[in-house]
Design a protein around this motif. Structure first.
Motif, PDB file in Angstrom:
ATOM      1  N   GLN A  80     -38.864 -67.850  44.932  1.00  0.00           N
ATOM      2  CA  GLN A  80     -38.277 -68.350  46.401  1.00  0.00           C
ATOM      3  C   GLN A  80     -37.675 -66.833  46.911  1.00  0.00           C
ATOM      4  O   GLN A  80     -36.864 -66.858  47.961  1.00  0.00           O
ATOM      5  CB  GLN A  80     -37.205 -69.333  46.338  1.00  0.00           C
ATOM      6  CG  GLN A  80     -37.719 -70.568  46.125  1.00  0.00           C
ATOM      7  CD  GLN A  80     -39.211 -71.064  46.797  1.00  0.00           C
ATOM      8  OE1 GLN A  80     -38.943 -71.085  48.092  1.00  0.00           O
ATOM      9  NE2 GLN A  80     -40.110 -71.342  46.198  1.00  0.00           N
ATOM     10  N   ALA A  81     -37.965 -65.910  46.411  1.00  0.00           N
ATOM     11  CA  ALA A  81     -37.464 -64.386  46.767  1.00  0.00           C
ATOM     12  C   ALA A  81     -38.339 -64.130  48.171  1.00  0.00           C
ATOM     13  O   ALA A  81     -39.363 -64.703  48.371  1.00  0.00           O
ATOM     14  CB  ALA A  81     -37.799 -63.286  45.814  1.00  0.00           C
ATOM     15  N   LEU A 106     -30.905 -62.235  47.451  1.00  0.00           N
ATOM     16  CA  LEU A 106     -30.483 -61.762  46.331  1.00  0.00           C
ATOM     17  C   LEU A 106     -31.614 -61.947  45.106  1.00  0.00           C
ATOM     18  O   LEU A 106     -31.561 -61.238  44.203  1.00  0.00           O
ATOM     19  CB  LEU A 106     -29.291 -62.643  45.666  1.00  0.00           C
ATOM     20  CG  LEU A 106     -27.744 -62.370  46.632  1.00  0.00           C
ATOM     21  CD1 LEU A 106     -26.958 -62.979  45.890  1.00  0.00           C
ATOM     22  CD2 LEU A 106     -27.505 -60.604  46.034  1.00  0.00           C
ATOM     23  N   MET A 107     -32.364 -62.946  45.523  1.00  0.00           N
ATOM     24  CA  MET A 107     -33.330 -63.156  44.592  1.00  0.00           C
ATOM     25  C   MET A 107     -34.485 -62.366  44.573  1.00  0.00           C
ATOM     26  O   MET A 107     -34.992 -61.678  45.275  1.00  0.00           O
ATOM     27  CB  MET A 107     -33.872 -64.644  44.722  1.00  0.00           C
ATOM     28  CG  MET A 107     -32.906 -65.764  44.816  1.00  0.00           C
ATOM     29  SD  MET A 107     -32.039 -66.013  43.450  1.00  0.00           S
ATOM     30  CE  MET A 107     -33.254 -66.362  42.295  1.00  0.00           C
ATOM     31  N   PHE A 108     -34.873 -62.016  43.193  1.00  0.00           N
ATOM     32  CA  PHE A 108     -35.978 -61.160  42.902  1.00  0.00           C
ATOM     33  C   PHE A 108     -37.211 -61.808  42.624  1.00  0.00           C
ATOM     34  O   PHE A 108     -37.289 -63.009  42.365  1.00  0.00           O
ATOM     35  CB  PHE A 108     -35.661 -60.385  41.553  1.00  0.00           C
ATOM     36  CG  PHE A 108     -34.419 -59.319  41.374  1.00  0.00           C
ATOM     37  CD1 PHE A 108     -34.612 -58.159  41.280  1.00  0.00           C
ATOM     38  CD2 PHE A 108     -33.240 -59.601  41.636  1.00  0.00           C
ATOM     39  CE1 PHE A 108     -33.653 -56.978  41.081  1.00  0.00           C
ATOM     40  CE2 PHE A 108     -32.332 -58.951  41.703  1.00  0.00           C
ATOM     41  CZ  PHE A 108     -32.282 -57.425  41.465  1.00  0.00           C
ATOM     42  N   VAL A 177     -30.750 -68.157  37.276  1.00  0.00           N
ATOM     43  CA  VAL A 177     -31.291 -66.785  37.051  1.00  0.00           C
ATOM     44  C   VAL A 177     -31.674 -66.139  38.504  1.00  0.00           C
ATOM     45  O   VAL A 177     -31.919 -66.770  39.449  1.00  0.00           O
ATOM     46  CB  VAL A 177     -32.448 -66.943  36.225  1.00  0.00           C
ATOM     47  CG1 VAL A 177     -33.251 -65.536  36.215  1.00  0.00           C
ATOM     48  CG2 VAL A 177     -32.268 -67.363  35.011  1.00  0.00           C
ATOM     49  N   ILE A 178     -31.368 -64.835  38.629  1.00  0.00           N
ATOM     50  CA  ILE A 178     -31.560 -63.819  39.610  1.00  0.00           C
ATOM     51  C   ILE A 178     -32.766 -63.162  39.592  1.00  0.00           C
ATOM     52  O   ILE A 178     -33.482 -62.880  40.458  1.00  0.00           O
ATOM     53  CB  ILE A 178     -30.328 -63.412  40.140  1.00  0.00           C
ATOM     54  CG1 ILE A 178     -30.261 -63.042  41.679  1.00  0.00           C
ATOM     55  CG2 ILE A 178     -30.183 -61.970  39.273  1.00  0.00           C
ATOM     56  CD1 ILE A 178     -29.010 -62.404  42.426  1.00  0.00           C
ATOM     57  N   GLU A 179     -33.225 -62.497  38.351  1.00  0.00           N
ATOM     58  CA  GLU A 179     -34.030 -61.619  38.081  1.00  0.00           C
ATOM     59  C   GLU A 179     -34.874 -61.994  36.862  1.00  0.00           C
ATOM     60  O   GLU A 179     -34.243 -62.559  36.011  1.00  0.00           O
ATOM     61  CB  GLU A 179     -33.780 -60.197  38.133  1.00  0.00           C
ATOM     62  CG  GLU A 179     -34.673 -59.137  37.884  1.00  0.00           C
ATOM     63  CD  GLU A 179     -35.215 -59.049  36.498  1.00  0.00           C
ATOM     64  OE1 GLU A 179     -36.421 -58.483  36.302  1.00  0.00           O
ATOM     65  OE2 GLU A 179     -34.624 -59.368  35.544  1.00  0.00           O
ATOM     66  N   GLY A 180     -36.115 -61.959  36.781  1.00  0.00           N
ATOM     67  CA  GLY A 180     -37.068 -62.620  35.542  1.00  0.00           C
ATOM     68  C   GLY A 180     -36.944 -63.665  35.154  1.00  0.00           C
ATOM     69  O   GLY A 180     -36.482 -64.648  36.072  1.00  0.00           O
ATOM     70  N   ASN A 181     -36.981 -64.272  34.073  1.00  0.00           N
ATOM     71  CA  ASN A 181     -36.706 -65.659  33.334  1.00  0.00           C
ATOM     72  C   ASN A 181     -35.724 -65.980  32.781  1.00  0.00           C
ATOM     73  O   ASN A 181     -35.377 -67.095  32.547  1.00  0.00           O
ATOM     74  CB  ASN A 181     -37.950 -65.698  32.592  1.00  0.00           C
ATOM     75  CG  ASN A 181     -39.321 -65.751  33.142  1.00  0.00           C
ATOM     76  OD1 ASN A 181     -39.796 -66.437  34.163  1.00  0.00           O
ATOM     77  ND2 ASN A 181     -40.338 -64.483  32.637  1.00  0.00           N
ATOM     78  N   TYR A 182     -34.705 -64.969  32.617  1.00  0.00           N
ATOM     79  CA  TYR A 182     -33.508 -65.223  31.805  1.00  0.00           C
ATOM     80  C   TYR A 182     -32.314 -64.656  32.298  1.00  0.00           C
ATOM     81  O   TYR A 182     -32.588 -63.320  33.041  1.00  0.00           O
ATOM     82  CB  TYR A 182     -33.845 -64.845  30.420  1.00  0.00           C
ATOM     83  CG  TYR A 182     -34.726 -65.658  29.576  1.00  0.00           C
ATOM     84  CD1 TYR A 182     -34.758 -66.996  29.100  1.00  0.00           C
ATOM     85  CD2 TYR A 182     -36.148 -65.013  29.349  1.00  0.00           C
ATOM     86  CE1 TYR A 182     -35.721 -67.561  28.547  1.00  0.00           C
ATOM     87  CE2 TYR A 182     -37.174 -65.721  28.808  1.00  0.00           C
ATOM     88  CZ  TYR A 182     -36.743 -67.184  28.309  1.00  0.00           C
ATOM     89  OH  TYR A 182     -37.832 -67.726  27.750  1.00  0.00           O
ATOM     90  N   LEU A 322     -24.475 -63.596  33.720  1.00  0.00           N
ATOM     91  CA  LEU A 322     -24.837 -62.344  33.938  1.00  0.00           C
ATOM     92  C   LEU A 322     -26.538 -62.031  33.973  1.00  0.00           C
ATOM     93  O   LEU A 322     -26.926 -62.631  33.339  1.00  0.00           O
ATOM     94  CB  LEU A 322     -24.319 -61.259  32.910  1.00  0.00           C
ATOM     95  CG  LEU A 322     -22.792 -61.483  32.373  1.00  0.00           C
ATOM     96  CD1 LEU A 322     -22.303 -60.692  31.174  1.00  0.00           C
ATOM     97  CD2 LEU A 322     -21.836 -61.083  33.554  1.00  0.00           C
ATOM     98  N   ASP A 323     -26.649 -61.026  35.092  1.00  0.00           N
ATOM     99  CA  ASP A 323     -28.198 -60.929  35.127  1.00  0.00           C
ATOM    100  C   ASP A 323     -28.139 -59.325  35.500  1.00  0.00           C
ATOM    101  O   ASP A 323     -27.551 -58.910  36.484  1.00  0.00           O
ATOM    102  CB  ASP A 323     -28.807 -62.042  35.868  1.00  0.00           C
ATOM    103  CG  ASP A 323     -30.275 -61.855  35.808  1.00  0.00           C
ATOM    104  OD1 ASP A 323     -30.883 -61.174  34.888  1.00  0.00           O
ATOM    105  OD2 ASP A 323     -31.041 -62.763  36.305  1.00  0.00           O
ATOM    106  N   TYR A 324     -29.325 -58.895  35.222  1.00  0.00           N
ATOM    107  CA  TYR A 324     -29.799 -57.485  35.668  1.00  0.00           C
ATOM    108  C   TYR A 324     -28.710 -56.295  35.669  1.00  0.00           C
ATOM    109  O   TYR A 324     -28.624 -55.919  36.833  1.00  0.00           O
ATOM    110  CB  TYR A 324     -30.422 -57.739  37.008  1.00  0.00           C
ATOM    111  CG  TYR A 324     -31.811 -56.807  37.312  1.00  0.00           C
ATOM    112  CD1 TYR A 324     -32.953 -56.831  36.503  1.00  0.00           C
ATOM    113  CD2 TYR A 324     -31.795 -55.913  38.042  1.00  0.00           C
ATOM    114  CE1 TYR A 324     -33.888 -56.149  36.366  1.00  0.00           C
ATOM    115  CE2 TYR A 324     -32.796 -54.891  38.220  1.00  0.00           C
ATOM    116  CZ  TYR A 324     -34.071 -55.305  37.283  1.00  0.00           C
ATOM    117  OH  TYR A 324     -35.001 -54.134  37.522  1.00  0.00           O
ATOM    118  N   PRO A 325     -28.170 -56.241  34.543  1.00  0.00           N
ATOM    119  CA  PRO A 325     -27.426 -54.945  34.467  1.00  0.00           C
ATOM    120  C   PRO A 325     -28.210 -53.715  34.650  1.00  0.00           C
ATOM    121  O   PRO A 325     -29.365 -53.419  33.952  1.00  0.00           O
ATOM    122  CB  PRO A 325     -26.639 -54.884  33.326  1.00  0.00           C
ATOM    123  CG  PRO A 325     -27.567 -55.827  32.428  1.00  0.00           C
ATOM    124  CD  PRO A 325     -28.253 -56.837  33.265  1.00  0.00           C
TER     125      PRO A 325
END
Length: 335
Positions: A80-81, A106-108, A177-182, A322-325
């Motif tokens: 939905q990015a 925000l969604m990748f 999740v904001i990026e990728g699958n996890y 946490l996501d995408y550091p």
């Protein structure tokens, strides 16, 4: 004559202000399609499958019978990015529709997902639509060094270390999740009065940073549940012995080296991005946990980045995702 002078000054100022306001007026130019508008060539993509990770660039083509305002809206069918591209011209081509896999919200965008592209023309009722696939999503600078999100997280792996306590968990999760699958979730209860819930550590590559590095940013997306009693502490662990590339033979030691910290209150709900400059981190005062080194910031001695969940209340559950550091230079992370 004197009275005329007093009246003339305000009038001159008034007309001057009006003229200046008119001169400085700026804004976007819009051009509505005319009654005889025609789509000369249909809306089409450059690539039916795009691999942003290897450097592919997507663009689009269409030709109009006149100069009009148009918008291309790209939407990931799974993530939905969204990404929008707007122009004013009589054609869409690589010069004005180039897309490198970035997003507006925000969604990748995800690897493997279908993207729906919609071309809307101002004044034209029916939009043009097409679909294409993202073979591999964009990987941003600084992401791989921090694990490419938590996609590659493995327990008991040299790149990662998860430090749990009884009644706490650290796990890869597929939502939120904001990026990728996890993403990675820390949760639990402080049942021994030390305020510690759990911590996940990323080991950085050897010589990733040098002493000449003036400043950098540690960036991470954080999902909060609106707690007024829990905190995320980000710690930069420095192996301070300068005689060896990686410090002491035994590596970083809490009682001999330095930890520089930054705390984020988790009193918000949903996803929020954070970018913390290296100079904003301060050394912990706790001599048992990173407050016993020379207290000299040297980026070349940075060996670990810890993300630790803390709570102020015994017996109360705390949670963070946490996501995408990433680590970026010169400016904060910008998708």
């Amino acid at each position: 004559m004197k009275n005329f002078f007093y009246y003339a000054i305000p009038l001159m100022v008034f007309f001057s202000a009006c003229q200046k306001e008119k001169k400085d007026f700026i804004g976007p130019e819009y051009k509505v399609a005319g009654a005889n508008f025609d789509l000369v060539s249909n809306f089409s993509p450059k690539l039916s499958s795009v691999n942003f990770e290897t450097g592919d660039q997507q663009s689009f083509n269409a030709q109009f019978s006149e100069r009009v305002t148009w918008t291309i809206t790209l939407k990931g069918q799974t993530s939905q990015a969204v990404k929008t591209i707007t122009g004013l011209s009589d054609r869409v081509d690589e010069s004005n529709s180039l897309w490198l896999g970035t997003h507006d919200d925000l969604m990748f965008f995800l690897s493997g997902e279908e993207v729906e592209a919609t071309l809307s023309i101002l004044g034209v009722k029916d939009p043009q639509k097409l679909n294409f696939k993202i073979a591999s999503a964009r990987v941003y600078p600084g992401a791989k060094e921090m694990g490419s999100g938590f996609e590659g997280f493995q327990y008991n792996h040299l790149d990662w270390y998860y430090s749990p306590y009884p009644k706490t968990t650290g796990e890869k999760v597929s939502t939120p999740v904001i990026e990728g699958n996890y993403a990675f979730k820390l949760s639990g209860v402080d049942d021994n009065n030390d305020y510690f819930i759990g911590s996940v550590r990323r080991n950085l590559p050897r010589n990733f940073l040098t002493s000449a590095t003036k400043d950098f940013y540690v960036n991470v997306f954080v999902y909060g549940i609106g707690s007024n009693t829990s905190t995320l502490k980000i710690s930069l662990k420095h192996d301070s012995d300068s005689r060896l590339p990686y410090g002491l033979p035994q590596g970083y030691a809490d009682t001999q080296d330095d930890a520089y910290e930054y705390s984020i209150p988790l009193n918000f709900k949903g996803w929020q991005p954070f970018s913390i400059k290296y100079s904003s981190f301060t050394r912990t005062p706790d001599r048992e946990f990173g407050g016993s080194g020379p207290n000299t910031k040297d980026p070349s001695k940075l060996v670990f980045v810890d993300f630790t969940l803390l709570t102020k209340t015994v017996g109360e559950k705390a949670e963070v995702v946490l996501d995408y550091p990433t680590i970026t230079f010169e400016r904060p992370f910008m998708p």
